[in-house]
Design an enzyme around this catalytic site. Sequence first.
Site, PDB file in Angstrom:
ATOM      1  N   CYS A   3      -3.540  -3.954  10.570  1.00 34.13           N
ATOM      2  CA  CYS A   3      -3.439  -4.711   9.457  1.00 34.13           C
ATOM      3  C   CYS A   3      -4.679  -4.597   8.333  1.00 34.13           C
ATOM      4  O   CYS A   3      -5.559  -3.582   8.785  1.00 34.13           O
ATOM      5  CB  CYS A   3      -3.284  -6.287   9.626  1.00 34.13           C
ATOM      6  SG  CYS A   3      -4.721  -7.156  10.119  1.00 34.13           S
ATOM      7  N   ASN A   6      -8.025  -6.793  10.355  1.00 32.43           N
ATOM      8  CA  ASN A   6      -8.151  -6.952  11.688  1.00 32.43           C
ATOM      9  C   ASN A   6      -8.488  -8.335  12.117  1.00 32.43           C
ATOM     10  O   ASN A   6      -9.518  -8.623  12.911  1.00 32.43           O
ATOM     11  CB  ASN A   6      -8.727  -5.470  12.255  1.00 32.43           C
ATOM     12  CG  ASN A   6      -8.677  -5.720  13.680  1.00 32.43           C
ATOM     13  OD1 ASN A   6      -9.597  -4.915  14.590  1.00 32.43           O
ATOM     14  ND2 ASN A   6      -7.611  -6.146  14.331  1.00 32.43           N
ATOM     15  N   CYS A   8      -6.680 -11.462  11.114  1.00 30.26           N
ATOM     16  CA  CYS A   8      -5.312 -12.424  11.217  1.00 30.26           C
ATOM     17  C   CYS A   8      -4.372 -11.953  11.853  1.00 30.26           C
ATOM     18  O   CYS A   8      -3.859 -12.321  13.042  1.00 30.26           O
ATOM     19  CB  CYS A   8      -5.000 -12.708   9.968  1.00 30.26           C
ATOM     20  SG  CYS A   8      -6.492 -13.584   8.907  1.00 30.26           S
ATOM     21  N   SER A  10      -3.103  -8.425  12.872  1.00 30.15           N
ATOM     22  CA  SER A  10      -3.414  -7.366  14.087  1.00 30.15           C
ATOM     23  C   SER A  10      -3.980  -8.115  15.410  1.00 30.15           C
ATOM     24  O   SER A  10      -3.469  -7.725  16.278  1.00 30.15           O
ATOM     25  CB  SER A  10      -3.874  -6.300  13.662  1.00 30.15           C
ATOM     26  OG  SER A  10      -5.021  -6.131  12.965  1.00 30.15           O
ATOM     27  N   ASP A 111       0.965 -11.806   4.696  1.00 27.05           N
ATOM     28  CA  ASP A 111      -0.739 -11.970   4.967  1.00 27.05           C
ATOM     29  C   ASP A 111      -1.147 -13.337   4.969  1.00 27.05           C
ATOM     30  O   ASP A 111      -0.699 -14.010   3.811  1.00 27.05           O
ATOM     31  CB  ASP A 111      -1.416 -11.312   3.721  1.00 27.05           C
ATOM     32  CG  ASP A 111      -2.548 -11.221   3.877  1.00 27.05           C
ATOM     33  OD1 ASP A 111      -3.404 -12.095   4.718  1.00 27.05           O
ATOM     34  OD2 ASP A 111      -3.462 -10.467   2.881  1.00 27.05           O
TER      35      ASP A 111
HETATM   36  P1  4NP Z   1      -5.373  -9.354   8.128  1.00 27.82           P
HETATM   37  O1  4NP Z   1      -5.737 -10.541   6.886  1.00 27.82           O
HETATM   38  O2  4NP Z   1      -5.156  -8.381   7.265  1.00 27.82           O
HETATM   39  O3  4NP Z   1      -4.118  -9.984   8.695  1.00 27.82           O
HETATM   40  O4  4NP Z   1      -6.431  -9.477   8.952  1.00 27.82           O
HETATM   41  C1  4NP Z   1      -6.697 -10.628   5.982  1.00 27.82           C
HETATM   42  C2  4NP Z   1      -7.751 -10.676   6.281  1.00 27.82           C
HETATM   43  C3  4NP Z   1      -8.920 -10.702   5.278  1.00 27.82           C
HETATM   44  C4  4NP Z   1      -8.559 -10.397   3.867  1.00 27.82           C
HETATM   45  C5  4NP Z   1      -7.088 -10.344   3.782  1.00 27.82           C
HETATM   46  C6  4NP Z   1      -6.171 -10.311   4.659  1.00 27.82           C
HETATM   47  N1  4NP Z   1      -9.437 -10.430   3.016  1.00 27.82           N
HETATM   48  O5  4NP Z   1      -9.177 -10.400   1.713  1.00 27.82           O
HETATM   49  O6  4NP Z   1     -10.689 -10.653   3.238  1.00 27.82           O
END
Ligand code: 4NP
Length: 140
Positions: A3, A6, A8, A10, A111
Site C-alpha cells: 500500500c 505500509n 494501515c 498492507s 485508504d
Molecule cells: P496505508 O495508509 O497506505 O494503508 O498505510 C496510509 C498511511 C499514511 C498515509 C496515507 C495512507 N499518509 O498520507 O501519511
Amino acid sequence: MVCLGNICRSPLAEGVLKSKLSSTHFHIDSAATASFHIGKSPDHRSIKVAADHGIDISHQKARAFKLEDFNLFDKIYIMDSNNLKIIKQLAETLEQSNKVSLILENEDVPDPYYGDESDFKIVFELLNEACEKIKFDLIN
Ligand code: 4NP
C-alpha cells in the site's frame, strides 16, 4: 502486500494472510510505495482491529517496496489502483508485471488513514475475505 504507507492496509493484509497460511510453506511480507513511514509500527487502529480478531501485527515495521521483491515473491497484491500503477511501472519484465495484481478484484481497499475505527473494521473485513480467496486459490 503493498500500500502507500505500509502502516494501515498492507500490515493488516500481511497479518490476516499469515493467520490463514503455514509459515513453513509461505513467506508473506508487506511494503510501502512511499517512504514517509519507513521503520514505523503499524497504525494503532490497524493493530487494534487485528488484535480484536486474535492477530498480532504490533511487531511489524514499515519498509519500502524494493525491486528485489519482484524476484523474492510469486505474488504481489496491491491495495489500490494508484499503487498498482506505481508497482507496475517498476516492473522490468512481463514476468514481474504478471505477478502484480489488486488484492480485490477491480476494486480499491479504501485508504482508512484519515478515517476512524469503523473504516479500519471495513478494511479488515475486505482483507479477510480477500485472503480467504487467496488461500482457497493456493490450496485448490
Ligand atoms: P496505508 O495508509 O497506505 O494503508 O498505510 C496510509 C498511511 C499514511 C498515509 C496515507 C495512507 N499518509 O498520507 O501519511
